[in-house]
Design a protein around this motif. Structure first.
Motif, PDB file in Angstrom:
ATOM      1  N   MET A   1      41.026  23.817  53.461  1.00 26.93           N
ATOM      2  CA  MET A   1      40.030  23.200  53.998  1.00 26.93           C
ATOM      3  C   MET A   1      38.795  23.144  52.978  1.00 26.93           C
ATOM      4  O   MET A   1      38.521  24.204  52.585  1.00 26.93           O
ATOM      5  N   ASN A   2      38.183  21.818  53.039  1.00 23.26           N
ATOM      6  CA  ASN A   2      36.844  21.883  52.141  1.00 23.26           C
ATOM      7  C   ASN A   2      35.871  21.573  52.939  1.00 23.26           C
ATOM      8  O   ASN A   2      35.919  20.490  53.681  1.00 23.26           O
ATOM      9  N   THR A   3      34.963  22.421  52.841  1.00 22.28           N
ATOM     10  CA  THR A   3      33.715  22.275  53.803  1.00 22.28           C
ATOM     11  C   THR A   3      32.275  22.183  52.884  1.00 22.28           C
ATOM     12  O   THR A   3      32.060  22.839  51.851  1.00 22.28           O
ATOM     13  N   LEU A   4      31.757  21.084  53.161  1.00 22.02           N
ATOM     14  CA  LEU A   4      30.381  20.990  52.385  1.00 22.02           C
ATOM     15  C   LEU A   4      29.315  21.575  53.311  1.00 22.02           C
ATOM     16  O   LEU A   4      29.314  21.356  54.214  1.00 22.02           O
ATOM     17  N   VAL A   5      28.381  22.210  52.755  1.00 22.75           N
ATOM     18  CA  VAL A   5      27.226  23.169  53.264  1.00 22.75           C
ATOM     19  C   VAL A   5      26.073  22.609  52.646  1.00 22.75           C
ATOM     20  O   VAL A   5      25.894  22.493  51.438  1.00 22.75           O
ATOM     21  N   ILE A   6      25.154  22.426  53.555  1.00 20.91           N
ATOM     22  CA  ILE A   6      23.728  21.608  53.311  1.00 20.91           C
ATOM     23  C   ILE A   6      22.529  22.608  53.843  1.00 20.91           C
ATOM     24  O   ILE A   6      22.673  22.658  55.127  1.00 20.91           O
ATOM     25  N   ASP A   7      21.653  23.235  53.120  1.00 18.66           N
ATOM     26  CA  ASP A   7      20.435  23.927  53.595  1.00 18.66           C
ATOM     27  C   ASP A   7      19.311  23.558  52.929  1.00 18.66           C
ATOM     28  O   ASP A   7      19.161  23.807  51.825  1.00 18.66           O
ATOM     29  N   ALA A   8      18.417  22.800  53.569  1.00 20.44           N
ATOM     30  CA  ALA A   8      17.310  22.241  53.149  1.00 20.44           C
ATOM     31  C   ALA A   8      16.104  22.857  54.141  1.00 20.44           C
ATOM     32  O   ALA A   8      15.017  22.427  54.009  1.00 20.44           O
ATOM     33  N   ALA A   9      16.481  24.075  54.869  1.00 21.01           N
ATOM     34  CA  ALA A   9      15.605  24.355  55.693  1.00 21.01           C
ATOM     35  C   ALA A   9      14.279  25.334  55.047  1.00 21.01           C
ATOM     36  O   ALA A   9      13.164  25.146  55.793  1.00 21.01           O
ATOM     37  N   ASN A  10      14.562  25.791  53.803  1.00 22.49           N
ATOM     38  CA  ASN A  10      13.486  26.291  53.137  1.00 22.49           C
ATOM     39  C   ASN A  10      12.455  25.245  52.453  1.00 22.49           C
ATOM     40  O   ASN A  10      13.086  24.563  51.835  1.00 22.49           O
ATOM     41  N   SER A  11      11.285  25.420  52.724  1.00 21.80           N
ATOM     42  CA  SER A  11      10.333  24.482  51.987  1.00 21.80           C
ATOM     43  C   SER A  11      10.344  24.503  50.639  1.00 21.80           C
ATOM     44  O   SER A  11       9.580  23.633  49.810  1.00 21.80           O
ATOM     45  N   LYS A  12      10.749  25.615  49.825  1.00 27.66           N
ATOM     46  CA  LYS A  12      10.909  25.488  48.272  1.00 27.66           C
ATOM     47  C   LYS A  12      12.034  25.530  47.539  1.00 27.66           C
ATOM     48  O   LYS A  12      12.039  25.559  46.430  1.00 27.66           O
ATOM     49  N   GLU A  21      38.923  26.114  50.391  1.00 31.53           N
ATOM     50  CA  GLU A  21      39.978  27.390  50.973  1.00 31.53           C
ATOM     51  C   GLU A  21      38.933  28.549  51.082  1.00 31.53           C
ATOM     52  O   GLU A  21      37.922  28.651  51.928  1.00 31.53           O
ATOM     53  N   ARG A  22      39.095  29.491  50.327  1.00 32.87           N
ATOM     54  CA  ARG A  22      38.319  30.822  50.487  1.00 32.87           C
ATOM     55  C   ARG A  22      37.210  30.786  49.419  1.00 32.87           C
ATOM     56  O   ARG A  22      36.514  31.991  49.355  1.00 32.87           O
ATOM     57  N   LYS A  23      37.162  29.817  48.237  1.00 24.92           N
ATOM     58  CA  LYS A  23      36.206  30.205  47.381  1.00 24.92           C
ATOM     59  C   LYS A  23      35.116  29.228  47.772  1.00 24.92           C
ATOM     60  O   LYS A  23      34.875  28.267  48.169  1.00 24.92           O
ATOM     61  N   LYS A  24      34.014  29.736  47.495  1.00 27.12           N
ATOM     62  CA  LYS A  24      32.765  29.231  47.587  1.00 27.12           C
ATOM     63  C   LYS A  24      31.862  28.927  46.484  1.00 27.12           C
ATOM     64  O   LYS A  24      31.785  29.610  45.612  1.00 27.12           O
ATOM     65  N   TYR A  25      31.344  27.688  46.165  1.00 23.86           N
ATOM     66  CA  TYR A  25      30.470  27.334  45.059  1.00 23.86           C
ATOM     67  C   TYR A  25      29.154  26.751  45.768  1.00 23.86           C
ATOM     68  O   TYR A  25      28.966  26.021  46.637  1.00 23.86           O
ATOM     69  N   PHE A  26      28.014  27.326  44.931  1.00 20.65           N
ATOM     70  CA  PHE A  26      26.778  26.869  45.441  1.00 20.65           C
ATOM     71  C   PHE A  26      25.721  26.304  44.287  1.00 20.65           C
ATOM     72  O   PHE A  26      25.930  26.865  43.151  1.00 20.65           O
ATOM     73  N   LEU A  27      25.038  25.197  44.310  1.00 23.68           N
ATOM     74  CA  LEU A  27      24.019  24.622  43.680  1.00 23.68           C
ATOM     75  C   LEU A  27      22.552  25.185  44.510  1.00 23.68           C
ATOM     76  O   LEU A  27      22.567  24.769  45.423  1.00 23.68           O
ATOM     77  N   LYS A  28      21.690  25.323  43.592  1.00 27.97           N
ATOM     78  CA  LYS A  28      20.403  25.719  44.185  1.00 27.97           C
ATOM     79  C   LYS A  28      19.447  24.936  43.345  1.00 27.97           C
ATOM     80  O   LYS A  28      19.473  24.790  42.247  1.00 27.97           O
ATOM     81  N   HIS A  29      18.453  24.440  44.020  1.00 35.75           N
ATOM     82  CA  HIS A  29      17.128  23.787  43.458  1.00 35.75           C
ATOM     83  C   HIS A  29      16.057  23.813  44.093  1.00 35.75           C
ATOM     84  O   HIS A  29      15.777  23.763  45.187  1.00 35.75           O
ATOM     85  N   LYS A  30      14.861  24.361  43.291  1.00 32.50           N
ATOM     86  CA  LYS A  30      13.559  24.545  43.555  1.00 32.50           C
ATOM     87  C   LYS A  30      12.916  23.252  43.700  1.00 32.50           C
ATOM     88  O   LYS A  30      12.951  22.592  42.781  1.00 32.50           O
ATOM     89  N   THR A  31      12.087  23.063  44.569  1.00 30.41           N
ATOM     90  CA  THR A  31      11.347  22.060  45.111  1.00 30.41           C
ATOM     91  C   THR A  31      10.498  22.159  46.029  1.00 30.41           C
ATOM     92  O   THR A  31      10.389  22.819  46.799  1.00 30.41           O
ATOM     93  N   ASP A  32       9.107  21.358  46.149  1.00 28.14           N
ATOM     94  CA  ASP A  32       8.181  21.318  46.958  1.00 28.14           C
ATOM     95  C   ASP A  32       8.368  20.164  47.767  1.00 28.14           C
ATOM     96  O   ASP A  32       7.850  19.997  49.017  1.00 28.14           O
TER      97      ASP A  32
END
Length: 103
Positions: A1-12, A21-32
């Motif tokens: 199963m492939n799940t996309l995760v979106i978190d834009a709640a942080n203002s920064k 499956e059981r592996k998780k990959y993330f990208l982070k981007h600092k923004t105002d």
């Protein structure tokens, strides 16, 4: 199963993730600002990096709050739109719009 995760709640910072499956990959981007212009390219980059097509996404998880109103609105709008187009569940619900939760 492939799940996309979106978190834009942080203002920064925006976090976009992919759980394959059981592996998780993330990208982070600092923004105002300009979150709407940043999230979709981040998703595209993450999918390409992991050789996943949008059609291979089985579900979407989005942070529905609490958090920055603008960030929540953008993250939820993108998640709901992708969920409707791909006909996949967003936060476990198919065909229903996710609404932000304010505390």
């Amino acid at each position: 199963m492939n799940t996309l995760v979106i978190d834009a709640a942080n203002s920064k910072e925006i976090v976009v993730g992919l759980q394959i499956e059981r592996k998780k990959y993330f990208l982070k981007h600092k923004t105002d600002s300009k979150k709407a212009q940043v999230i979709l390219p981040m998703i595209e980059k993450l999918l390409k990096k992991n050789k996943i097509e949008t059609e291979d996404i089985d579900s979407i998880e989005v942070n529905a709050g609490p958090g920055s109103f603008t960030g929540l609105r953008i993250g939820i709008s993108i998640a709901n739109t992708l969920g409707m187009i791909l006909k996949i569940p967003v936060n476990g619900k198919t065909g229903e719009l996710v609404e932000p939760i304010y505390k």
